[in-house]
Design a protein around this motif. Structure first.
Motif, PDB file in Angstrom:
ATOM      1  N   HIS B 265       7.119   5.533   8.585  1.00 12.88           N
ATOM      2  CA  HIS B 265       7.978   4.527   9.221  1.00 12.88           C
ATOM      3  C   HIS B 265       9.021   3.970   8.270  1.00 12.88           C
ATOM      4  O   HIS B 265       9.792   3.081   8.648  1.00 12.88           O
ATOM      5  CB  HIS B 265       7.107   3.375   9.753  1.00 12.88           C
ATOM      6  CG  HIS B 265       6.077   3.823  10.739  1.00 12.88           C
ATOM      7  ND1 HIS B 265       6.415   4.350  11.962  1.00 12.88           N
ATOM      8  CD2 HIS B 265       4.718   3.868  10.669  1.00 12.88           C
ATOM      9  CE1 HIS B 265       5.310   4.682  12.627  1.00 12.88           C
ATOM     10  NE2 HIS B 265       4.261   4.413  11.850  1.00 12.88           N
ATOM     11  N   GLY B 266       9.011   4.440   7.062  1.00 11.83           N
ATOM     12  CA  GLY B 266       9.992   3.964   6.087  1.00 11.83           C
ATOM     13  C   GLY B 266       9.562   2.720   5.352  1.00 11.83           C
ATOM     14  O   GLY B 266      10.377   2.081   4.684  1.00 11.83           O
ATOM     15  N   VAL B 267       8.292   2.359   5.469  1.00 11.81           N
ATOM     16  CA  VAL B 267       7.807   1.157   4.806  1.00 11.81           C
ATOM     17  C   VAL B 267       7.251   1.537   3.428  1.00 11.81           C
ATOM     18  O   VAL B 267       6.425   2.452   3.336  1.00 11.81           O
ATOM     19  CB  VAL B 267       6.716   0.467   5.641  1.00 11.81           C
ATOM     20  CG1 VAL B 267       6.169  -0.753   4.912  1.00 11.81           C
ATOM     21  CG2 VAL B 267       7.268   0.086   7.006  1.00 11.81           C
ATOM     22  N   PRO B 268       7.711   0.883   2.377  1.00  8.79           N
ATOM     23  CA  PRO B 268       7.177   1.212   1.054  1.00  8.79           C
ATOM     24  C   PRO B 268       5.727   0.747   0.939  1.00  8.79           C
ATOM     25  O   PRO B 268       5.389  -0.368   1.332  1.00  8.79           O
ATOM     26  CB  PRO B 268       8.087   0.444   0.100  1.00  8.79           C
ATOM     27  CG  PRO B 268       8.650  -0.669   0.917  1.00  8.79           C
ATOM     28  CD  PRO B 268       8.745  -0.157   2.312  1.00  8.79           C
ATOM     29  N   LEU B 269       4.885   1.638   0.433  1.00 14.12           N
ATOM     30  CA  LEU B 269       3.468   1.320   0.330  1.00 14.12           C
ATOM     31  C   LEU B 269       3.077   0.966  -1.091  1.00 14.12           C
ATOM     32  O   LEU B 269       2.276   0.079  -1.325  1.00 14.12           O
ATOM     33  CB  LEU B 269       2.628   2.519   0.805  1.00 14.12           C
ATOM     34  CG  LEU B 269       2.894   2.964   2.243  1.00 14.12           C
ATOM     35  CD1 LEU B 269       2.100   4.240   2.548  1.00 14.12           C
ATOM     36  CD2 LEU B 269       2.507   1.867   3.215  1.00 14.12           C
ATOM     37  N   ALA B 290      12.131  -2.489  -5.568  1.00 16.03           N
ATOM     38  CA  ALA B 290      11.872  -1.274  -4.789  1.00 16.03           C
ATOM     39  C   ALA B 290      10.990  -1.576  -3.585  1.00 16.03           C
ATOM     40  O   ALA B 290      11.162  -0.980  -2.509  1.00 16.03           O
ATOM     41  CB  ALA B 290      11.203  -0.228  -5.678  1.00 16.03           C
ATOM     42  N   MET B 291      10.044  -2.481  -3.745  1.00 23.26           N
ATOM     43  CA  MET B 291       9.162  -2.815  -2.621  1.00 23.26           C
ATOM     44  C   MET B 291       9.867  -3.707  -1.605  1.00 23.26           C
ATOM     45  O   MET B 291       9.453  -3.786  -0.457  1.00 23.26           O
ATOM     46  CB  MET B 291       7.901  -3.526  -3.130  1.00 23.26           C
ATOM     47  CG  MET B 291       6.998  -2.634  -3.970  1.00 23.26           C
ATOM     48  SD  MET B 291       6.389  -1.197  -3.070  1.00 23.26           S
ATOM     49  CE  MET B 291       5.149  -1.963  -2.046  1.00 23.26           C
ATOM     50  N   ARG B 292      10.922  -4.386  -2.041  1.00 24.07           N
ATOM     51  CA  ARG B 292      11.666  -5.208  -1.084  1.00 24.07           C
ATOM     52  C   ARG B 292      12.547  -4.359  -0.178  1.00 24.07           C
ATOM     53  O   ARG B 292      12.861  -4.742   0.930  1.00 24.07           O
ATOM     54  CB  ARG B 292      12.550  -6.213  -1.842  1.00 24.07           C
ATOM     55  CG  ARG B 292      11.845  -7.461  -2.286  1.00 24.07           C
ATOM     56  CD  ARG B 292      12.864  -8.543  -2.625  1.00 24.07           C
ATOM     57  NE  ARG B 292      13.798  -8.123  -3.664  1.00 24.07           N
ATOM     58  CZ  ARG B 292      13.593  -8.315  -4.963  1.00 24.07           C
ATOM     59  NH1 ARG B 292      12.516  -8.938  -5.367  1.00 24.07           N
ATOM     60  NH2 ARG B 292      14.475  -7.902  -5.847  1.00 24.07           N
ATOM     61  N   ALA B 293      12.960  -3.208  -0.682  1.00 25.95           N
ATOM     62  CA  ALA B 293      13.897  -2.379   0.078  1.00 25.95           C
ATOM     63  C   ALA B 293      13.191  -1.685   1.242  1.00 25.95           C
ATOM     64  O   ALA B 293      11.954  -1.576   1.278  1.00 25.95           O
ATOM     65  CB  ALA B 293      14.535  -1.353  -0.856  1.00 25.95           C
TER      66      ALA B 293
END
Lengths: 176, 321
Positions: B265-269, B290-293
């Motif tokens: 889904h494009g969510v950074p894990l 990077a996790m905010r993007a």
């Protein structure tokens, strides 16, 4: 280095007049201010400011006539301003008796010391009214002109100041 | 009316104290005190007033303090001095505003693809320089896209890769389509056979000439079969690290290579630092950014799958201002 002494050749007229004023009124103004603010060093500084203001006025307008009343008015305003500032930041002496001792060194008279103790309790306007009339020798009308009020107001202030003076000075005199 | 008389008596008492009361006023004062006990208590009789004023007069006569007359001092607060004070203050304020504006507005990214005429402009790496400021210090962030972790790809026919070993430059072979293309890979050590294969497998399309103070960039194209690789939404500039102020004060420098696991889904894990810059604060700032993007997921034959986004950011200490 932001202070320079007056240059004699630049200030011929104003300097001469201020010199005459200093010779005539320096001690009177300093004593008056010392009674008002209760501190000799501060009184000398305020006296200096009065003559400095007089010099600036005379430098800008050599024809201006500065009377003794103007000097006392400037001194009174300076003293009241200082006392207002002192209410905000007040240096409390560690030993209250030390302050009275300081006066006793300067003044041999007990009455003089007691007068200062009474004046300290008075509002500035009442102190100014008493000092201008009974100390500097001005009439109530002249004092009213200096303080920018009416002669009746000056008499009323003197009367109210009298109550405090009588309370302090009469009691001290009786005790002594 | 008794109040008016009391107020009048107060003024008369003042006149008595100053010595200005007339005989008529004295008589009125006596008459009022005989009827008003409160005024008698508070104001006192004529004798009380005179006795008090005698004490004041004695204090005046016995005053011995005689200060020395001082020289009048003129403070140089004339217009000229105030002009200089105001001018200096205004100049300082303008300089601070100018420095603040420079620090806040990031430098415009240079489009390498436009300058080199590269074909694949969408994936051409652009060193993106971001300037951050904290308390007068600058920290330049250069966006690197150099990564050798991609699967090997076939070399395009129109580009001939060149490998430089230990600074020995090999002249570029003329290309049929783009003679300006020049690829520079500086090897840190002698290249092994595997390295040479990896490097030659890169479909490099071009880089800008090296610029002092800027990181070199190498563009990498996606592997065949992958319609689209993981990419941050908004481009690489979407990852904006904000290092803490201590990094600016310490002039922290270094390159942080990081991997971001992104789901379908494009969510950074998860963000992993592949290569530390040497400063934990920089690495943490990069991973937090990077996790905010948000990311566009990896697409294989039109299907979104989980993937890993590789990138690196280089921090360079700017001029201290």
């Amino acid at each position: 280095m932001d202070e320079v002494y007056l240059q004699a050749d630049q200030l011929a007229g104003a300097e001469a007049r201020v010199d005459a004023m200093v010779r005539e009124y320096h001690t009177k103004l300093a004593r008056y201010l010392r009674r008002m603010v209760g501190d000799a060093e501060v009184a000398l500084d305020l006296t200096q400011d009065v003559f400095l203001a007089a010099y600036r006025i005379l430098k800008d307008d050599p024809q201006r006539e500065l009377t003794a009343g103007w000097l006392y008015r400037a001194a009174t305003n300076g003293a009241i301003s200082f006392m207002r500032r002192r209410k905000i930041v007040r240096m409390m002496p560690l030993d209250r008796e030390l302050e009275r001792e300081h006066w006793r060194i300067d003044e041999r008279s007990a009455a003089s010391v007691d007068l200062q103790a009474a004046l300290k309790r008075l509002p500035a306007e009442q102190s100014a009214a008493v000092l201008l009339t009974s100390y500097a020798g001005y009439s109530s009308q002249e004092a009213a002109t200096i303080l920018g009020t009416t002669s009746d107001a000056i008499r009323q202030r003197v009367c109210r100041a009298m109550r405090m003076l009588r309370t302090v000075m009469t009691e001290k005199a009786t005790n002594s | 009316m008794i109040l008016d008389e009391c107020a009048r008596a107060e003024i008369t008492a003042g006149a008595l104290a100053i010595g200005e009361a007339t005989d008529v006023q004295r008589e009125d004062y006596r008459r009022h005190l005989s009827r008003c006990s409160s005024c008698l208590t508070t104001l006192g009789g004529e004798r009380d007033v005179e006795r008090t004023m005698q004490l004041v007069a004695r204090a005046r006569g016995e005053e011995s303090w005689t200060p020395e007359a001082r020289v009048v001092i003129v403070r140089q607060t004339d217009i000229k001095r105030r002009f200089w004070q105001f001018g200096l203050a205004a100049a300082a304020a303008l300089a601070i505003l100018w420095l603040g504006a420079r620090a806040l507005i990031p430098n415009a990214p240079q489009n390498v693809a436009e300058r080199t005429g590269a074909v694949h402009q969408s994936r051409v790496a652009t060193p993106q320089v971001k300037r951050h400021a904290a308390a007068g210090h600058d920290l330049v962030v250069v966006h690197n896209v150099a990564t050798l972790k991609r699967p090997p790809l076939t070399t395009p026919a129109h580009v001939a890769p060149k490998v430089l070993a230990r600074g020995h430059e090999v002249p570029a072979a003329p290309s049929a389509r783009n003679t300006n293309t020049a690829v520079t890979v500086v090897a840190a050590a002698a290249l092994s056979q595997r390295d040479e294969r990896s490097v030659s497998a890169l479909r490099t399309v071009g880089t800008a000439p090296p610029q002092p103070g800027r990181a070199e960039s190498i563009a990498v194209l996606p592997a065949p079969g992958i319609s689209r690789d993981v990419a941050p939404l908004g481009g690489e500039s979407a990852i904006v690290p904000h290092p803490p102020a201590i990094a600016y004060y310490e002039n922290a420098e270094g390159t942080t290579a990081f991997d971001v696991s992104v789901d379908e889904h494009g969510v950074p894990l998860k963000c992993t630092v592949a290569k530390s810059s040497g400063f934990v604060v920089l690495d943490e700032a990069v991973c937090q950014a990077a996790m905010r993007a948000r990311y566009a997921p990896r697409l294989i034959n039109g299907h979104a799958v989980a993937g890993v986004y590789h990138d690196s950011l280089t921090f360079q200490a700017g001029d201290n201002r």
